[in-house]
Scaffold this active site. Structure first.
Site, mmCIF file in Angstrom:
data_model
loop_
_atom_site.group_PDB
_atom_site.id
_atom_site.type_symbol
_atom_site.label_atom_id
_atom_site.label_comp_id
_atom_site.label_asym_id
_atom_site.label_seq_id
_atom_site.Cartn_x
_atom_site.Cartn_y
_atom_site.Cartn_z
ATOM 1 N N HIS A 1 -6.460 -8.150 13.182
ATOM 2 C CA HIS A 1 -5.325 -7.071 13.062
ATOM 3 C C HIS A 1 -4.935 -6.946 14.512
ATOM 4 O O HIS A 1 -5.649 -6.541 15.249
ATOM 5 C CB HIS A 1 -5.591 -5.760 12.631
ATOM 6 C CG HIS A 1 -4.346 -5.129 11.894
ATOM 7 N ND1 HIS A 1 -2.993 -5.468 11.602
ATOM 8 C CD2 HIS A 1 -3.949 -3.744 12.174
ATOM 9 C CE1 HIS A 1 -2.145 -4.576 11.429
ATOM 10 N NE2 HIS A 1 -2.794 -3.536 11.873
ATOM 11 N N ARG B 1 -10.841 -0.759 14.864
ATOM 12 C CA ARG B 1 -10.735 -0.153 13.794
ATOM 13 C C ARG B 1 -11.743 -0.782 12.543
ATOM 14 O O ARG B 1 -12.774 -0.921 12.966
ATOM 15 C CB ARG B 1 -9.310 0.018 13.112
ATOM 16 C CG ARG B 1 -8.964 1.143 12.009
ATOM 17 C CD ARG B 1 -7.761 1.073 11.744
ATOM 18 N NE ARG B 1 -6.978 -0.124 11.207
ATOM 19 C CZ ARG B 1 -5.771 -0.169 10.875
ATOM 20 N NH1 ARG B 1 -4.937 0.749 10.994
ATOM 21 N NH2 ARG B 1 -5.154 -1.364 10.149
ATOM 22 N N LYS C 1 0.888 -1.441 -0.076
ATOM 23 C CA LYS C 1 -0.028 -0.043 0.010
ATOM 24 C C LYS C 1 0.968 1.303 0.018
ATOM 25 O O LYS C 1 2.182 1.128 0.323
ATOM 26 C CB LYS C 1 -0.958 0.071 1.226
ATOM 27 C CG LYS C 1 -0.206 -0.058 2.700
ATOM 28 C CD LYS C 1 -1.199 -0.264 3.846
ATOM 29 C CE LYS C 1 -0.313 -0.306 4.944
ATOM 30 N NZ LYS C 1 -1.378 -0.803 5.991
ATOM 31 N N CYS D 1 11.869 24.075 3.468
ATOM 32 C CA CYS D 1 10.760 24.662 2.618
ATOM 33 C C CYS D 1 10.196 23.551 1.859
ATOM 34 O O CYS D 1 10.428 22.294 1.992
ATOM 35 C CB CYS D 1 11.422 25.750 1.541
ATOM 36 S SG CYS D 1 12.709 26.823 2.242
ATOM 37 N N MET D 2 9.167 23.973 1.015
ATOM 38 C CA MET D 2 8.505 22.945 0.224
ATOM 39 C C MET D 2 9.285 22.139 -0.603
ATOM 40 O O MET D 2 9.267 20.851 -0.617
ATOM 41 C CB MET D 2 7.423 23.578 -0.654
ATOM 42 C CG MET D 2 6.251 22.672 -1.313
ATOM 43 S SD MET D 2 5.014 23.513 -2.149
ATOM 44 C CE MET D 2 4.148 24.140 -0.901
ATOM 45 N N ASP D 3 10.241 22.710 -1.320
ATOM 46 C CA ASP D 3 11.203 22.167 -2.419
ATOM 47 C C ASP D 3 12.395 21.956 -2.125
ATOM 48 O O ASP D 3 13.332 21.479 -2.817
ATOM 49 C CB ASP D 3 10.790 22.832 -3.414
ATOM 50 C CG ASP D 3 9.296 23.122 -3.833
ATOM 51 O OD1 ASP D 3 8.474 22.260 -3.728
ATOM 52 O OD2 ASP D 3 9.214 24.346 -4.115
ATOM 53 N N ARG E 1 0.671 -10.515 6.708
ATOM 54 C CA ARG E 1 0.788 -9.559 6.012
ATOM 55 C C ARG E 1 2.058 -8.551 6.366
ATOM 56 O O ARG E 1 1.975 -7.925 7.247
ATOM 57 C CB ARG E 1 -0.623 -8.824 6.248
ATOM 58 C CG ARG E 1 -1.848 -9.477 6.188
ATOM 59 C CD ARG E 1 -2.964 -8.660 6.517
ATOM 60 N NE ARG E 1 -3.188 -8.215 7.687
ATOM 61 C CZ ARG E 1 -3.490 -8.716 8.867
ATOM 62 N NH1 ARG E 1 -4.036 -9.834 8.794
ATOM 63 N NH2 ARG E 1 -3.358 -8.091 9.994
ATOM 64 N N TYR F 1 13.008 31.080 5.742
ATOM 65 C CA TYR F 1 11.766 31.604 6.115
ATOM 66 C C TYR F 1 11.698 31.773 7.800
ATOM 67 O O TYR F 1 12.062 30.944 8.401
ATOM 68 C CB TYR F 1 10.301 30.637 5.783
ATOM 69 C CG TYR F 1 10.073 30.548 4.423
ATOM 70 C CD1 TYR F 1 9.683 31.688 3.680
ATOM 71 C CD2 TYR F 1 10.033 29.499 3.839
ATOM 72 C CE1 TYR F 1 9.495 31.766 2.558
ATOM 73 C CE2 TYR F 1 9.722 29.238 2.565
ATOM 74 C CZ TYR F 1 9.388 30.324 1.767
ATOM 75 O OH TYR F 1 8.976 30.112 0.474
HETATM 76 C C1 LIG Z 1 -0.501 -1.886 6.682
HETATM 77 C C2 LIG Z 1 -1.081 -2.855 7.404
HETATM 78 C C3 LIG Z 1 -0.151 -4.048 7.627
HETATM 79 C C4 LIG Z 1 1.113 -3.996 7.188
HETATM 80 O O1 LIG Z 1 1.729 -3.584 8.393
HETATM 81 P P1 LIG Z 1 3.409 -3.572 8.975
HETATM 82 O O2 LIG Z 1 3.554 -3.228 10.351
HETATM 83 O O3 LIG Z 1 4.002 -2.594 7.934
HETATM 84 O O4 LIG Z 1 3.895 -5.122 8.255
HETATM 85 C C5 LIG Z 1 -0.722 -5.370 7.859
HETATM 86 N N1 LIG Z 1 -2.168 -5.295 7.927
HETATM 87 C C6 LIG Z 1 -2.788 -4.275 7.869
HETATM 88 C C7 LIG Z 1 -4.575 -4.514 8.243
HETATM 89 C C8 LIG Z 1 -2.465 -3.069 7.653
HETATM 90 O O5 LIG Z 1 -3.237 -2.013 7.413
#
Ligand SMILES: *Cc1c(COP(=O)(O)O)cnc(C)c1O
Length: 719
Positions: free
Chosen positions: A503, A475, A381, A656-658, A562, A608
């Site tokens: 999770h 969540r 992601k 700064c931004m850039d 995951r 700035y």
């Molecule tokens: C982002 C995410 C992960 C991966 O987590 P890491 O700590 O980066 O391995 C796994 N499961 C869910 C639901 C996530 O949102």
């Protein structure tokens, strides 16, 4: 353009067949055995090849032309520049052969060359390119004013005129007026099968098919093709029998035959293959050269009897040689492109070097930690935590990873559009109205709760899902003890449940209270699974752990893990304790170029808000990277530093931004264009993502996933 080049497997495969047909036309494979058979093969059957290529041009380019003006112009310029370049290159390639064959000795030379460049081609096969350019320009210009139907009618009239100068010439010859008309035409070009008379009708035909957007029935089109093609053969044999043909490219029945053939090819869906398009183009351009090579080769090896004497062997030798040479050329070009991309940091402003070997190393290390049956689900992601999701996922596919997790629908679609294979799980919410896209792109959606399951189910679409259970993170997920709801969720008949997961909220912590909480989560998850199983619900593949889940609870018996941050070789925080220490290597380094250096005097300020005021004469350097590129602004005013020439240079003033500014008073010989390291090794010094995140008061997950898209990603791999 309306026509995405996806799913044209039939068309792409036929390009190769058509290219081979063109070789056949120029080598007459059957002539050693039967002149009649060769005529049928090369002067009738193989005559579908060139119209097919014209139709591709029309199908893919003309519909785009009829849209907005801007789009039209773009398509036009792109086609002309690409085809023009190709033509120029092809002409150059054949100049040595032209010289050898005495082409430049024929007078009047200027007129001959002009005629050939515009109509006939400077080498016998090259007429096709100017024909496609002229045909395209005619159709393009007409379609801006007239409907496709009218353009077809006009093109058809041109085709008829061409026809009577081609395979029906024997008829027009008998009439004085026609005779003198064609006499005039043939003083401008050698044949009527050119861009004026031959190409337009097929280009419009392609455009008409593209516009109609119909789903074609295979049976009807097969029957149509069989009838039209038989009629085509009959037509050609009759014309041949009565010796009416001056040339044999154009037949009346070629038009309906091509219409049905092209539709049949469109019905054959599947992945489009650019390599097939490239090979067919090279085969077309290079095969006459290969004919010369094969002949030369035969003479040198004294194999003329076979390689030239036998027309079929000759044809096969030329075809194989041409395809091999084309594939080799494509391979060389690919290698050169890779090399060019790897050496590009020379010119980059700010870039991330992504080490694919380290990624592979991490995959292998993580696989060693996982129980035997547990698969790695790579979490890619947020652009693979800033590493570039497409390249990373491609590389993971190659390393044998076939399960991915993304946060959003569009991330999933992007992966599929780039041919990533395997299961792709969307961890976040997707609006139910987008459900058709889940199906179209074969994505797996997380069921975020029972209500959501019902809405997805009510779409009537068969949707692949993993059901999420909330065991305390609070969540996403249906609450673990809402058993009736869970039961109903699994009962949704349109949802194809491929997995169930939860999770953990504190798997990263080795504090006793957090360990107790985590173990409680795990227990809740398994008892929910047991409940489901005892009620004949199938949770399918189960998964719990993310990166820290593996490092602290490696023993869990799951089907997937995951893994996100650990895959990229970093932990979330500096010096974090985990139960298992995996030998992971950071995949990403971050670099930026030094724009300039200057000296400021005591009392002068930088940036700035004048937050930095020099207490002595200070040498500073400006880097071209800023917070819009993902450098946390909280590293301003000495909180963060970069490495230059293996030494630390503190960030001064506000980021700064850039751009940002660093103090280089203690680093000699720093020059414009030098490189600063923001994450990674430099000489004997190193600055890790964990250190930067810690200085910025965040975790590496945030730091890396926020790296902006102005940062070039430069992929290092062993070629
Ligand atoms: C982002 C995410 C992960 C991966 O987590 P890491 O700590 O980066 O391995 C796994 N499961 C869910 C639901 C996530 O949102």
């Amino acid at each position: 353009m309306t026509n995405k080049r996806e799913g044209y497997a039939g068309i792409d495969i036929f390009r190769i067949a058509a290219a081979i047909m063109i070789i056949a036309i120029h080598t007459s494979p059957l002539v050693s055995f039967s002149h009649e058979a060769d005529f049928v093969l090369t002067r009738i059957i193989a005559r579908v090849a060139v119209p097919f290529f014209f139709m591709c041009t029309g199908y893919f380019l003309i519909p785009g032309c009829t849209e907005s003006r801007e789009n039209r112009k773009r398509v036009f310029v792109k086609f002309l520049s690409k085809t023009g370049f190709l033509y120029g290159a092809a002409i150059l390639i054949y100049i040595p052969v032209n010289i050898y064959s005495g082409y430049f000795k024929e007078k009047p030379i200027i007129i001959n060359i002009t005629k050939d460049i515009v109509f006939d081609g400077t080498f016998y096969h090259l007429w096709y390119i100017p024909a496609s350019i002229i045909g395209f320009m005619i159709v393009y210009t007409l379609t801006t004013r007239l409907s496709l139907k009218k353009v077809f009618t006009l093109s058809f009239i041109l085709y008829l005129i061409g026809l009577f100068g081609d395979s029906y010439y024997g008829i027009s010859e008998k009439f004085d007026a026609a005779n003198s008309f064609y006499g005039t035409l043939f003083s401008y070009f050698d044949y009527t099968r050119n861009g004026l008379f031959f190409a337009p009708v097929f280009i419009v035909l392609g455009a008409i098919i593209a516009k109609s957007k119909r789903e074609y029935s295979l049976r009807k089109n097969l029957v149509g093709f069989a009838l039209a093609f038989s009629a085509l053969i009959a037509e050609a044999l009759i014309l041949h029998h009565y010796s009416l043909q001056r040339h044999d490219s154009m037949y009346i029945m070629l038009i309906p035959a091509m219409l049905f053939l092209f539709r049949i090819l469109l019905i054959i869906k599947g992945e489009s293959q650019k390599i097939l398009r490239d090979i067919s183009m090279l085969v077309y351009i290079l095969h006459p050269l290969c004919i010369i090579f094969v002949r030369g080769f035969a003479k040198v090896l004294k194999l003329e009897v076979y390689l030239i004497g036998n027309s079929l062997i000759h044809f096969i030798a030329v075809t194989v040689a041409t395809i091999v040479i084309s594939v080799v050329l494509i391979y060389i070009k690919k290698q050169l492109d890779t090399y060019k991309r790897q050496s590009q940091p020379e010119r980059c402003r700010a870039w991330a070097e992504i080490d694919m070997d380290r990624l592979k190393h991490n995959v292998n290390q993580l696989k060693l930690l996982l129980p035997h049956d547990c698969q790695l689900m790579a979490v890619v992601k947020s652009n693979a935590y800033g590493h570039g999701d497409i390249e990373i996922s491609k590389s993971l596919n190659k390393a044998g990873v076939y399960a991915f997790a993304v946060a959003t629908l569009s991330e999933g679609i992007e992966l599929r559009n780039n041919k990533i294979k395997g299961e792709i799980l969307i961890l976040g919410y997707t609006h139910p109205d987008e459900a058709p896209l889940l199906v179209r792109y074969d994505l797996t959606q997380t069921v975020v709760d029972y209500e959501y399951a019902e809405i997805l189910d009510s779409t009537g679409l068969k949707i692949k899902v993993h059901i999420k259970i909330d065991t305390g993170m609070h969540r996403l997920g249906e609450t673990n003890d809402a058993l009736t709801n869970l039961d109903r969720t699994y009962n949704c008949k349109n949802l194809i449940v491929g997995g169930t997961y939860t999770h953990l909220s504190s798997a990263d912590s080795v504090e006793p209270s957090n360990i107790i909480f985590t173990k409680e989560q795990i227990k809740k998850f398994y008892s929910t699974l047991n409940y489901l199983k005892s009620h004949n619900r199938n949770p399918s593949k189960i998964h719990i752990q993310s990166s820290y889940g593996i490092l602290n609870y490696p023993e869990l018996d799951c089907d997937y893990a995951r893994v996100g941050i650990a895959l990229y070789g970093v932990l979330s925080k500096e010096n974090e304790k985990t139960k298992i220490r995996a030998a992971l290597e950071p995949v990403l380094s971050l670099k930026a170029r030094i724009v300039l250096t200057k000296e400021i005097q005591e009392g002068e300020s930088v940036g700035y808000g004048r937050s930095f005021i020099a207490v002595k004469r200070t040498k500073i350097a400006v880097l071209c990277i800023g917070y819009a590129d993902g450098i946390p602004r909280s590293l301003s005013c000495g909180k963060g530093y970069v490495l230059i020439k293996g030494k630390k240079a503190p960030i001064i003033g506000n980021i700064c931004m850039d751009q940002l500014t660093v103090d280089i008073s203690d680093i000699p010989d720093v020059q414009q264009g030098d490189i600063a390291t923001l994450i990674g090794d430099d000489g004997n010094e190193a600055i890790t993502a964990e250190q930067v995140a810690s200085l910025a008061g965040t975790i590496t997950n945030e730091l890396l996933s926020r790296l902006g898209n102005r940062i070039e990603r430069v992929y290092k791999k062993v070629v």
